[in-house]
Design a protein around this motif. Structure first.
Motif, mmCIF file in Angstrom:
data_model
loop_
_atom_site.group_PDB
_atom_site.id
_atom_site.type_symbol
_atom_site.label_atom_id
_atom_site.label_comp_id
_atom_site.label_asym_id
_atom_site.label_seq_id
_atom_site.Cartn_x
_atom_site.Cartn_y
_atom_site.Cartn_z
ATOM 1 N N ARG A 23 0.817 -1.206 0.000
ATOM 2 C CA ARG A 23 0.000 0.000 0.000
ATOM 3 C C ARG A 23 0.863 1.274 0.000
ATOM 4 O O ARG A 23 0.578 2.224 -0.704
ATOM 5 C CB ARG A 23 -0.934 -0.017 1.214
ATOM 6 N N ILE A 24 1.924 1.249 0.799
ATOM 7 C CA ILE A 24 2.796 2.434 0.882
ATOM 8 C C ILE A 24 3.557 2.596 -0.442
ATOM 9 O O ILE A 24 3.585 3.675 -1.031
ATOM 10 C CB ILE A 24 3.806 2.277 2.051
ATOM 11 N N ILE A 25 4.128 1.468 -0.899
ATOM 12 C CA ILE A 25 4.889 1.522 -2.152
ATOM 13 C C ILE A 25 3.968 1.925 -3.306
ATOM 14 O O ILE A 25 4.362 2.652 -4.210
ATOM 15 C CB ILE A 25 5.580 0.167 -2.403
ATOM 16 N N GLN A 26 2.703 1.473 -3.205
ATOM 17 C CA GLN A 26 1.695 1.790 -4.205
ATOM 18 C C GLN A 26 1.499 3.310 -4.318
ATOM 19 O O GLN A 26 1.501 3.866 -5.408
ATOM 20 C CB GLN A 26 0.414 1.131 -3.719
ATOM 21 N N LEU A 27 1.383 3.986 -3.172
ATOM 22 C CA LEU A 27 1.180 5.440 -3.156
ATOM 23 C C LEU A 27 2.378 6.156 -3.790
ATOM 24 O O LEU A 27 2.205 7.041 -4.628
ATOM 25 C CB LEU A 27 1.003 5.937 -1.722
ATOM 26 N N ILE A 28 3.574 5.711 -3.383
ATOM 27 C CA ILE A 28 4.787 6.339 -3.932
ATOM 28 C C ILE A 28 4.834 6.143 -5.454
ATOM 29 O O ILE A 28 5.092 7.063 -6.212
ATOM 30 C CB ILE A 28 6.063 5.744 -3.272
ATOM 31 N N SER A 29 4.521 4.905 -5.880
ATOM 32 C CA SER A 29 4.629 4.605 -7.306
ATOM 33 C C SER A 29 3.586 5.355 -8.132
ATOM 34 O O SER A 29 3.844 5.705 -9.283
ATOM 35 C CB SER A 29 4.542 3.106 -7.561
ATOM 36 N N ILE A 30 2.401 5.628 -7.515
ATOM 37 C CA ILE A 30 1.378 6.384 -8.251
ATOM 38 C C ILE A 30 1.897 7.797 -8.554
ATOM 39 O O ILE A 30 1.798 8.274 -9.683
ATOM 40 C CB ILE A 30 0.047 6.441 -7.452
ATOM 41 N N VAL A 31 2.491 8.410 -7.523
ATOM 42 C CA VAL A 31 3.030 9.768 -7.708
ATOM 43 C C VAL A 31 4.131 9.739 -8.775
ATOM 44 O O VAL A 31 4.144 10.568 -9.691
ATOM 45 C CB VAL A 31 3.580 10.319 -6.357
ATOM 46 N N LEU A 32 5.022 8.757 -8.654
ATOM 47 C CA LEU A 32 6.112 8.636 -9.637
ATOM 48 C C LEU A 32 5.560 8.445 -11.044
ATOM 49 O O LEU A 32 6.019 9.058 -12.008
ATOM 50 C CB LEU A 32 7.022 7.458 -9.272
ATOM 51 N N LEU A 33 4.534 7.581 -11.136
ATOM 52 C CA LEU A 33 3.920 7.276 -12.432
ATOM 53 C C LEU A 33 3.352 8.549 -13.072
ATOM 54 O O LEU A 33 3.558 8.816 -14.258
ATOM 55 C CB LEU A 33 2.824 6.228 -12.243
ATOM 56 N N MET A 34 2.647 9.345 -12.252
ATOM 57 C CA MET A 34 2.057 10.594 -12.734
ATOM 58 C C MET A 34 3.162 11.505 -13.283
ATOM 59 O O MET A 34 3.016 12.099 -14.344
ATOM 60 C CB MET A 34 1.340 11.327 -11.581
ATOM 61 N N LEU A 35 4.259 11.613 -12.491
ATOM 62 C CA LEU A 35 5.369 12.480 -12.899
ATOM 63 C C LEU A 35 5.979 11.989 -14.211
ATOM 64 O O LEU A 35 6.242 12.784 -15.115
ATOM 65 C CB LEU A 35 6.442 12.516 -11.805
ATOM 66 N N VAL A 36 6.177 10.685 -14.310
ATOM 67 C CA VAL A 36 6.777 10.109 -15.526
ATOM 68 C C VAL A 36 5.880 10.366 -16.734
ATOM 69 O O VAL A 36 6.336 10.845 -17.776
ATOM 70 C CB VAL A 36 7.041 8.595 -15.332
ATOM 71 N N ILE A 37 4.561 10.110 -16.560
ATOM 72 C CA ILE A 37 3.632 10.283 -17.691
ATOM 73 C C ILE A 37 3.602 11.748 -18.141
ATOM 74 O O ILE A 37 3.714 12.057 -19.329
ATOM 75 C CB ILE A 37 2.224 9.776 -17.334
ATOM 76 N N SER A 38 3.479 12.660 -17.136
ATOM 77 C CA SER A 38 3.404 14.077 -17.539
ATOM 78 C C SER A 38 4.735 14.528 -18.152
ATOM 79 O O SER A 38 4.748 15.314 -19.096
ATOM 80 C CB SER A 38 2.997 14.961 -16.351
ATOM 81 N N GLY A 39 5.834 13.982 -17.618
ATOM 82 C CA GLY A 39 7.158 14.301 -18.165
ATOM 83 C C GLY A 39 7.279 13.845 -19.603
ATOM 84 O O GLY A 39 7.669 14.627 -20.479
ATOM 85 N N ILE A 40 6.892 12.601 -19.848
ATOM 86 C CA ILE A 40 6.976 12.045 -21.215
ATOM 87 C C ILE A 40 6.095 12.849 -22.170
ATOM 88 O O ILE A 40 6.510 13.217 -23.279
ATOM 89 C CB ILE A 40 6.575 10.552 -21.226
ATOM 90 N N THR A 41 4.877 13.170 -21.696
ATOM 91 C CA THR A 41 3.934 13.895 -22.548
ATOM 92 C C THR A 41 4.517 15.271 -22.927
ATOM 93 O O THR A 41 4.558 15.631 -24.107
ATOM 94 C CB THR A 41 2.585 14.089 -21.807
#
Lengths: 285, 220
Positions: free
Chosen positions: B152-170
């Motif tokens: 659950r904790i790693i999940q929260l961190i990874s969601i934030v990272l995922l958002m950053l990566v997606i917006s960065g790539i876009t």
């Protein structure tokens, strides 16, 4: 006699613990009790047999088939009770039936509810509100209701009162009556095994240190009670282990009749499985 | 297939304890959306989100009861177990999406609102479904790797990272390829559904394979 379960040179290595060359042969129509202290390797042996953990070496054959290659086919015919693991506590007995009839081809709904009624288990109460004895009865009911040929039970009588334990032991004996089915059962309650087990396998530190029939253990083995002076005269080869008590020595011997012939010691007690286990673990050589 | 059905049924039965909470949340949200017009268009987003998150809770139920150990004694394989878990979470998210879409359409009808037409509501619903599924695609392997609690904790961190990566790539792609935003949106409108469906299916399969690989190596 045809074996229903054969385990050959089973090895499983963890950091700090190792299951070493486990060999088990369980014939049809027999009950084998697996004993040993906590952490000795009983549950790891059961998990290895069931292929729920990856073994490092060895072979497991059930109904003459290799477990690794015929897992689904074999598991259709095995009933399992695990001490600390079952379905979610938010289910009730009716839910368990609905789930299980999709899991096992031979699931017998009538049989299941017959046991539920026999054990006086509530049908619509969630498992969270069951007592530990009730939970265990439901686990056993579930394990018995798909007409398995082999039962593998990890501590099935823990948490049960003496009357419920007695009822369940009767069911186990009834189960093997036709000579085609067998049970492998691990238990801390060694007195239960004295009643029902045909074979006793004793695991200590990941190794089988004793595998005998119940008769051999209870009739041939003996605990010699003697003084220090008498003990000093006994040849090391003639006993398994000894335990020094406050006023006497307790010596575990494999054949009390042979021992009696050789030494002039009067007190040789008939041991219980627990006595044997205690001297094996706590005793000296 | 029957075993998979049994495992999915097990997860649905576990939901019983959640149903009252779920109904309460939904009623509160529905009443609020009746009172506040702006909230109506969030109905198709909130429902798949709620249902999808509840689907993920199946990991916790099994973890508390140590069910995995027991289930592995059934005539089943780890592959069946992972497959059943993916299907269950997907079903639940689809049910949530359908509910959200239907309720939003009904509320709009009752209130005679024209905040959004059926086509818009459908787009929002599909978008919400894709968003939720996208999260699950990353969350499920994490749950298999780290277990329900740590996960659950790693999940929260990874969601934030995922958002950053997606917006960065876009942002990077738009800038370096100099695609005008308008033509990009037009392209999405034209082929969006097909592209998204293909990408989602592909990522879903990759996620499933990763989870299976993790679970196969795991000592239960």
């Amino acid at each position: 006699m045809e074996n229903i379960l054969e385990v050959k040179n089973l090895c499983k290595r963890y950091e700090g613990f190792e299951l070493k060359n486990i060999n088990i042969e369980l014939p049809k129509g027999m009950i084998m009790g697996l004993i040993g202290e906590n952490g000795a390797g009983k549950t790891t042996t059961i998990k290895s047999i069931l292929n729920t953990i990856n073994i490092d070496d060895g072979e497991v054959k059930i109904f003459g088939l290799e477990m690794q290659k015929n897992e689904k086919q074999i598991k259709e015919q095995i009933g399992v009770v695990l001490d600390e693991s079952f379905l979610s506590e938010y289910l009730n007995a009716v839910d368990v039936n609905k789930i299980m009839k999709n899991i096992y081809k031979n699931w017998d709904e009538k049989q299941y509810f017959k046991y539920i009624d026999e054990f006086k288990l509530p049908k619509n109460k969630i498992l969270k509100d069951f007592s530990s004895g009730m939970k265990m009865k439901l686990k056993i009911t579930t394990a018995l209701s798909h007409n398995p040929k082999l039962l593998i039970l990890d501590e099935p009588t823990s948490g049960l009162d003496p009357i419920a334990r007695n009822d369940i032991l009767d069911i186990f004996q009834e189960f093997i009556k036709n000579g085609e089915k067998s049970i492998l059962v691990s238990s801390h309650i060694t007195s239960d095994l004295e009643h029902i087990a045909d074979y006793i396998t004793f695991i200590n530190n990941g190794e089988i240190i004793l595998a005998k029939t119940r008769e051999e253990l209870l009739e041939d083995f003996g605990i010699v009670k003697c003084t220090k002076e008498e003990f000093e005269k006994i040849d090391k080869k003639d006993y398994i282990k000894y335990k020094k008590n406050k006023y006497e020595y307790s010596i575990l011997v494999e054949n009390k009749f042979e021992f009696k012939k050789k030494y002039d010691i009067e007190i040789i007690d008939k041991p219980t499985i627990e006595d044997i286990m205690l001297i094996y673990i706590k005793g000296e050589r | 297939m029957n075993v998979i059905k049994g495992l999915i049924i097990k997860d649905f039965f576990n939901l019983k304890s959640y149903i009252k909470i779920l109904i309460c949340i939904d009623i509160i949200y529905l009443v609020s959306s009746f009172l506040n017009d702006d909230l109506v268009t969030f109905v198709p987003v909130v429902f798949p989100l709620c249902f999808g998150m509840i689907g993920m809770s199946s990991f916790s139920y099994d973890s508390i009861a140590k069910s995995d150990q027991y289930i592995l004694t059934f005539p089943t394989t780890k592959k069946d177990m992972v497959k059943a878990r993916y299907l269950y979470i997907l079903f639940l998210t689809i049910i949530g999406t359908i509910f959200g879409f239907m309720l939003c359409t009904i509320i709009q009808g009752i209130k005679e609102q024209t905040l959004a037409n059926v086509g818009d509501i459908l787009s929002i619903s599909i978008g919400a479904f894709c968003g939720m599924t996208m999260l699950q695609i990353f969350e499920i392997p994490i749950m298999y790797k780290f277990g329900a609690e740590k996960g659950r904790i790693i999940q929260l961190i990874s969601i934030v990272l995922l958002m950053l990566v997606i917006s960065g790539i876009t942002t990077f792609t738009m800038k370096t390829l100099s695609i005008p935003l308008e033509s990009f949106l037009n392209m999405l409108q034209k082929y969006g559904l097909a592209i998204i469906t293909i990408i989602m299916l592909l990522i879903y399969m990759i996620s499933y394979k990763i989870s299976l690989n993790i679970y196969n190596k795991k000592e239960i």
